[in-house]
Design a protein around this motif. Structure first.
Motif, PDB file in Angstrom:
ATOM      1  N   LEU A  82      18.973   0.458  22.247  1.00  0.00           N
ATOM      2  CA  LEU A  82      18.177   1.524  22.838  1.00  0.00           C
ATOM      3  C   LEU A  82      18.439   2.825  22.085  1.00  0.00           C
ATOM      4  CD1 LEU A  82      17.986   1.981  26.625  1.00  0.00           C
ATOM      5  CD2 LEU A  82      18.661   3.918  25.283  1.00  0.00           C
ATOM      6  N   ASP A  83      17.369   3.484  21.659  1.00  0.00           N
ATOM      7  CA  ASP A  83      17.508   4.788  21.005  1.00  0.00           C
ATOM      8  C   ASP A  83      16.722   5.824  21.781  1.00  0.00           C
ATOM      9  OD1 ASP A  83      18.962   3.772  18.856  1.00  0.00           O
ATOM     10  OD2 ASP A  83      17.119   3.178  17.806  1.00  0.00           O
ATOM     11  N   ILE A  84      17.235   7.046  21.804  1.00  0.00           N
ATOM     12  CA  ILE A  84      16.447   8.143  22.354  1.00  0.00           C
ATOM     13  C   ILE A  84      16.438   9.266  21.327  1.00  0.00           C
ATOM     14  CG2 ILE A  84      16.166   9.796  24.236  1.00  0.00           C
ATOM     15  CD1 ILE A  84      17.714   7.891  26.034  1.00  0.00           C
ATOM     16  N   TRP A  85      15.234   9.663  20.917  1.00  0.00           N
ATOM     17  CA  TRP A  85      15.095  10.752  19.949  1.00  0.00           C
ATOM     18  C   TRP A  85      14.983  12.079  20.688  1.00  0.00           C
ATOM     19  CZ3 TRP A  85      13.607   5.984  18.073  1.00  0.00           C
ATOM     20  CH2 TRP A  85      14.041   5.686  16.758  1.00  0.00           C
ATOM     21  N   PRO A  93      18.157   9.497  15.754  1.00  0.00           N
ATOM     22  CA  PRO A  93      18.142   9.512  17.209  1.00  0.00           C
ATOM     23  C   PRO A  93      19.326  10.299  17.778  1.00  0.00           C
ATOM     24  CG  PRO A  93      18.283   7.267  16.372  1.00  0.00           C
ATOM     25  CD  PRO A  93      18.301   8.162  15.191  1.00  0.00           C
ATOM     26  N   LEU A  94      19.103  10.880  18.959  1.00  0.00           N
ATOM     27  CA  LEU A  94      20.147  11.624  19.637  1.00  0.00           C
ATOM     28  C   LEU A  94      21.139  10.644  20.256  1.00  0.00           C
ATOM     29  CD1 LEU A  94      20.869  14.487  20.383  1.00  0.00           C
ATOM     30  CD2 LEU A  94      19.333  14.316  22.344  1.00  0.00           C
ATOM     31  N   LEU A  95      20.575   9.617  20.857  1.00  0.00           N
ATOM     32  CA  LEU A  95      21.407   8.604  21.498  1.00  0.00           C
ATOM     33  C   LEU A  95      21.079   7.263  20.852  1.00  0.00           C
ATOM     34  CD1 LEU A  95      23.287   8.543  24.149  1.00  0.00           C
ATOM     35  CD2 LEU A  95      21.387   7.273  25.115  1.00  0.00           C
ATOM     36  N   VAL A 145      16.063  -6.798  26.373  1.00  0.00           N
ATOM     37  CA  VAL A 145      14.792  -6.208  25.957  1.00  0.00           C
ATOM     38  C   VAL A 145      13.860  -7.342  25.549  1.00  0.00           C
ATOM     39  CG1 VAL A 145      13.666  -4.704  24.287  1.00  0.00           C
ATOM     40  CG2 VAL A 145      15.940  -4.128  25.152  1.00  0.00           C
ATOM     41  N   VAL A 146      12.686  -7.412  26.185  1.00  0.00           N
ATOM     42  CA  VAL A 146      11.725  -8.435  25.764  1.00  0.00           C
ATOM     43  C   VAL A 146      10.595  -7.844  24.927  1.00  0.00           C
ATOM     44  CG1 VAL A 146      12.234 -10.078  27.613  1.00  0.00           C
ATOM     45  CG2 VAL A 146      10.468  -8.351  27.953  1.00  0.00           C
ATOM     46  N   GLU A 147      10.366  -6.546  25.095  1.00  0.00           N
ATOM     47  CA  GLU A 147       9.365  -5.919  24.247  1.00  0.00           C
ATOM     48  C   GLU A 147       9.656  -4.439  24.147  1.00  0.00           C
ATOM     49  OE1 GLU A 147       5.297  -6.914  25.051  1.00  0.00           O
ATOM     50  OE2 GLU A 147       4.559  -5.646  23.440  1.00  0.00           O
ATOM     51  N   GLN A 148       9.391  -3.877  22.971  1.00  0.00           N
ATOM     52  CA  GLN A 148       9.527  -2.434  22.848  1.00  0.00           C
ATOM     53  C   GLN A 148       8.624  -1.905  21.764  1.00  0.00           C
ATOM     54  OE1 GLN A 148      13.774  -1.976  21.736  1.00  0.00           O
ATOM     55  NE2 GLN A 148      13.146  -0.121  20.706  1.00  0.00           N
TER      56      GLN A 148
END
Lengths: 605, 310
Positions: free
Chosen positions: A306-309, A280-282, A503-506
């Motif tokens: 939290l990840d952002i690719w 991931p980037l972040l 976070v409750v769902e992802q």
């Protein structure tokens, strides 16, 4: 419903509303005719500038000066309303015709209690004394679902939430049992979950009065209207039975509105979820942001992973107050992170400050919700777009100018517009400028906080298309904050659902939206008023509003509003764990609440 | 109650801090501007005479020592002695402060009595006939310096018509011109703020709600627009009053008003540092109290500022 047998309460023919202007009068309403019967709901659907609000104000003789109103016929409860003077109108307003306005937060006088403001209308029209009126108002507040109405009677507007105020507004409009109720965008300023409650309430409370619902949202109209009237530039383009119009629109404009309206059956614009191959980037782990409130801490973001690719679109969803925007501002370093671990491209940026933070912000840019407030009104577009380049010392004078032109091209605005001020642009164009500004530094991640929710539906679609084009061209990753789950379903690769800062769902958008595992996600999805709803769609209407993050409930924070909560949920907090649906959910009973997406025949991409 | 005590406590602490900073700054600044010994000795004095005066008043000591002993005196509420009158500085202030405070109250009351009704009337329908002309006149008046108005008033009522005394302090008649001068200076601004506030209050969403429920204009105006508009004007009234308390120097000079404004000017000119310091401290405390009261009245008037549960 046999409208013929019911009393006709409004009959208007050839209504024209004009405002004087420099180049002669502007017609905001141009020859509109309508009728309304008791027990009937008429939807007036149109975008901003369609004249729909003026139309509703004209029915109460409230068109502001210097507007002029004329018609060949205007009857209210069988009497000619054109002959009435202001004194007579004062007797009619609030007694025979009630009105619910868009923004409940500003709709009440801030220095008087809610109870007094409602009682005033009873004292005025029914000749009641204050004590007698008080009893009636308390009953009315209870009827619209306000808890402990005796206490709320003495509450000031700022002490109540938006949803509660809109309930109070409905109580006010209904207090004298009017024959006609006008509602101008009554749910637009509210969360989808609260919107569902209010629509439910209006449907139940309309009883035997005629309701005119003014809205830009065909989905909302589909929920409660018997008939609809689509207006554009002050003219009716199509009118008829609501279900009929939605099923088989005849006018091209109605089709365009319908096309842009929320629904889950639409083909997803993001076909296959892009499978991340790189790291991931972040990467955010256990992120925390809190604010001091008196002596206590309000945990707005309470341990979010939290990840952002690179190149993906991740959506952050939840009700207002769930911590979506605070999370974004935490990532940007606007609100300092109090805890956790944040890495960008492998570097620890958790407590980045000074030059490192500045460097980070080149790669992380943001587009804000309201394009009317987020551009300096005194700056030319050129200056707005050059500012980020200037602030980060990028390029020479000439290369900056070239970059600015390139950006204008990218957001499809003419280069000639560079010297104009924001005020000469429409909302959609302003949002394009905001996007261009955010792209100026070629960020790798663009955070967009409700980027289209302040815009008309047809403009929303254009902006979304633009964002997707830019992504294809530049490979920028998006984190989109949105309350619109139909939109999220359309464009996001992954979805993260927040509740009370957790976070409750992802999971993938596909999985989360077609088979939500957490009952909160199911309720959010269910609250979206989709146009495919013919009234048979089973909906989960959440009770109440999110609890205060200052006093989070014990156990699962969602249990007080959860339709399937068990004893265990009141004591233990469920961890975020893999479910059979493919997503991660923080629930002991994942997948037990099902949603009706109206997907039956339509193929989902 | 506990919240009130802690609010008052916090306020007092900040007052003490303010006074410490103020007295320190004032002490050193004054000593940069003039040499008291030279002023006392007079222009003809020889170097020996000046030295003798320095020794007599303790001005030959290092500045820091003087400062420390000044602070020590202050703690015992000893503000020093006037080098001009030989009276304690505090007595000089006490003798004149009520003239200033009373004139400030009279000026403020008159300003309020003119501005609120006038502004409320102008703001209700600002673009109609006579109101437009009157608003333009108020605007013009706001740009006119106070002393010009004062001189015109004196010329008309005292010199030409001989209805009122042109200076002095005593009978009711002596109050009229100074009060009107102050009001003519403050009223235009307050009028314009009230008018603008009333006008924007009338455009609020909640006004439309009230109209949609059958409220007539008079009710809308008195019950909804005016209270909200005056809430905003409270802040200006507070600052204006604080300004008047600092001694409207020019007005006091023109009318020979025995207030702290004239006392302050005279003391600065004669390097009477003890009196300058005492007057300044008195003004600081009064301004502080007025500001605190303004804040408190906001809390009382605006439910949004009231703390829940207190």
């Amino acid at each position: 419903m046999t409208t013929q047998s019911r009393q006709q309460v409004i009959a208007v023919e050839d209504l024209v509303i004009e405002f004087p202007g420099e180049d002669g009068p502007t017609r905001v309403v141009d020859g509109v005719s309508l009728t309304l019967h008791r027990g009937e709901t008429l939807g007036v659907v149109g975008e901003s500038g369609s004249g729909k609000t003026m139309l509703s104000l004209a029915l109460m003789a409230l068109v502001p000066k210097p507007g002029s109103v004329r018609s060949t016929r205007m009857e209210l409860l069988g009497k000619d309303a054109r002959a009435l003077d202001e004194t007579q109108w004062c007797q009619i307003r609030g007694r025979d015709v009630g009105m619910i306005f868009q923004n409940p937060m500003t709709g009440f006088n801030p220095v008087r209690t809610i109870g007094r403001q409602i009682s005033q209308s009873l004292q005025r029209h029914a000749g009641m004394g204050f004590n007698e009126a008080r009893e009636r108002v308390i009953t009315a507040l209870r009827d619209v679902g306000i808890p402990s109405p005796e206490q709320r009677f003495n509450a000031y507007p700022h002490e109540m939430s938006g949803g509660q105020l809109q309930r109070a507004m409905i109580a006010l409009a209904m207090i004298n049992r009017p024959a006609v109720l006008l509602a101008d965008e009554p749910t637009t300023a509210l969360d989808a979950t609260v919107q569902a409650q209010i629509l439910e309430l209006m449907r139940a409370r309309v009883e035997d009065c005629g309701l005119v619902l003014v809205t830009h949202d065909l989905g909302v109209a589909a929920q409660i209207c018997d008939r609809v009237m689509v207006v554009r530039h002050g003219r009716i383009v199509e009118a008829g039975d609501c279900a009929e119009v939605l099923r088989a629109p005849r006018h091209e404009y109605t089709r365009a509105l319908l096309e842009a309206a929320p629904r889950f059956t639409r083909r997803r614009l993001m076909q296959a979820p892009r499978v991340p191959t790189r790291p991931p980037l972040l990467e955010g782990r256990n992120l925390r942001v809190s604010f001091p409130v008196g002596k206590r801490q309000l945990h707005a973001v309470d341990g979010v992973d939290l990840d952002i690719w690179p190149g993906e679109t991740v959506a952050l969803v939840g009700e207002s107050g769930s911590g979506k925007s605070t999370t974004a501002l935490g990532l940007m370093g606007v609100h300092p992170l109090q805890g956790g671990d944040l890495r960008f491209a492998g570097d620890d940026v958790t407590h980045a400050s000074g030059d490192r933070l500045k460097r980070l912000r080149r790669d992380l840019q943001m587009v804000l919700q309201n394009p009317y407030g987020s551009l300096d009104p005194r700056w030319s577009v050129r200056r707005i777009l050059t500012e980020p380049l200037h602030a980060h010392g990028v390029g020479s004078r000439a290369s900056r100018e070239a970059r600015v032109r390139e950006l204008m091209d990218q957001v499809q605005l003419p280069v000639e517009a560079l010297d104009r001020l924001p005020s000469s642009f429409s909302g959609g164009q302003r949002q394009r400028i905001s996007i261009a500004r955010a792209l100026a530094l070629s960020p790798r991640i663009l955070i967009a906080d409700e980027p289209v929710s302040a815009l008309d539906v047809s403009i929303q679609a254009q902006i979304i298309r633009l964002l997707l084009e830019i992504q294809t061209r530049t490979g920028v990753a998006y984190m989109i904050i949105s309350h619109d789950l139909a939109l999220v379903h359309e464009i996001a690769d992954r979805v993260i659902v927040l509740y009370l800062g957790r976070v409750v769902e992802q999971g993938t958008a596909q999985a989360v939206i077609s088979a939500p595992q957490h009952p909160y996600t199911a309720a959010l999805i269910s609250a979206v008023p989709v146009v495919d709803d013919d009234g048979t769609r089973k909906r989960i209407v959440l009770g109440g509003e999110p609890p205060s993050p200052l006093n989070p409930p014990t156990g699962c924070p969602f249990h007080p509003r959860c339709p399937i909560a068990q004893d265990r949920c009141r004591e233990e907090r469920p961890p975020l764990a893999p479910t059979s649906g493919g997503s991660l959910a923080a629930c002991f009973y994942p997948g037990e609440v099902e949603v009706d997406l109206r997907l039956s025949d339509a193929a989902d991409g | 109650m506990k919240a009130l005590v802690s609010t008052v406590g916090r306020r007092l602490a900040s007052l003490v801090l303010l006074l410490v900073v103020l007295t320190t700054l004032l002490f050193f600044l004054l000593r940069v501007t003039a040499d008291q010994a030279l002023v006392l000795a007079g222009p003809e004095a020889s170097a020996e005479q000046v030295a003798a005066i320095r020794a007599q008043y303790g001005l030959d000591r290092p500045l820091l020592t003087q400062y420390v002993s000044y602070l020590g005196d202050l703690l015992r509420l000893d503000f020093g002695t006037s080098i001009i009158s030989g009276q304690p500085a505090i007595a000089e202030v006490r003798a004149r402060i009520w003239a200033t405070v009373a004139l400030a109250i009279a000026g403020m009351m008159t300003t309020i009595a003119i501005s609120i009704p006038l502004g409320a009337w102008l703001g209700a329908r600002p673009h109609t006939g006579g109101r437009r002309t009157l608003a333009a006149f108020v605007f013009l008046l706001q740009g006119t310096p106070g002393f010009v108005v004062a001189l015109l008033l004196v010329q008309l009522f005292a010199v030409q018509l001989k209805w009122l005394p042109f200076m002095g302090y005593g009978s009711f008649a002596t109050w009229i011109l100074p009060t009107l001068t102050l009001a003519s200076f403050l009223a235009p601004k307050l009028t314009r703020v009230v008018a603008a506030n009333v006008n924007s209050a009338l455009a609020e969403d909640h006004i439309r709600t009230a109209r949609a429920n059958g409220a007539a204009f008079t009710e809308i105006y008195w019950r909804h627009a005016l209270p909200n508009a005056l809430l905003g004007a409270t802040a200006l009234i507070g600052t204006q009053f604080a300004f008047l308390l600092s001694g409207s120097v020019i007005t006091e000079m023109i009318f020979g008003w025995p207030g702290i404004g004239t006392l302050l000017i005279r003391s600065i000119q004669s390097a009477d540092f003890a009196v300058v310091q005492a007057v300044t401290i008195a003004i600081a405390i009064m301004v502080f109290v007025v500001n605190a009261l303004t804040d408190a009245s906001f809390r009382l008037l605006d439910p949004r500022l009231r703390r829940a549960g207190s």
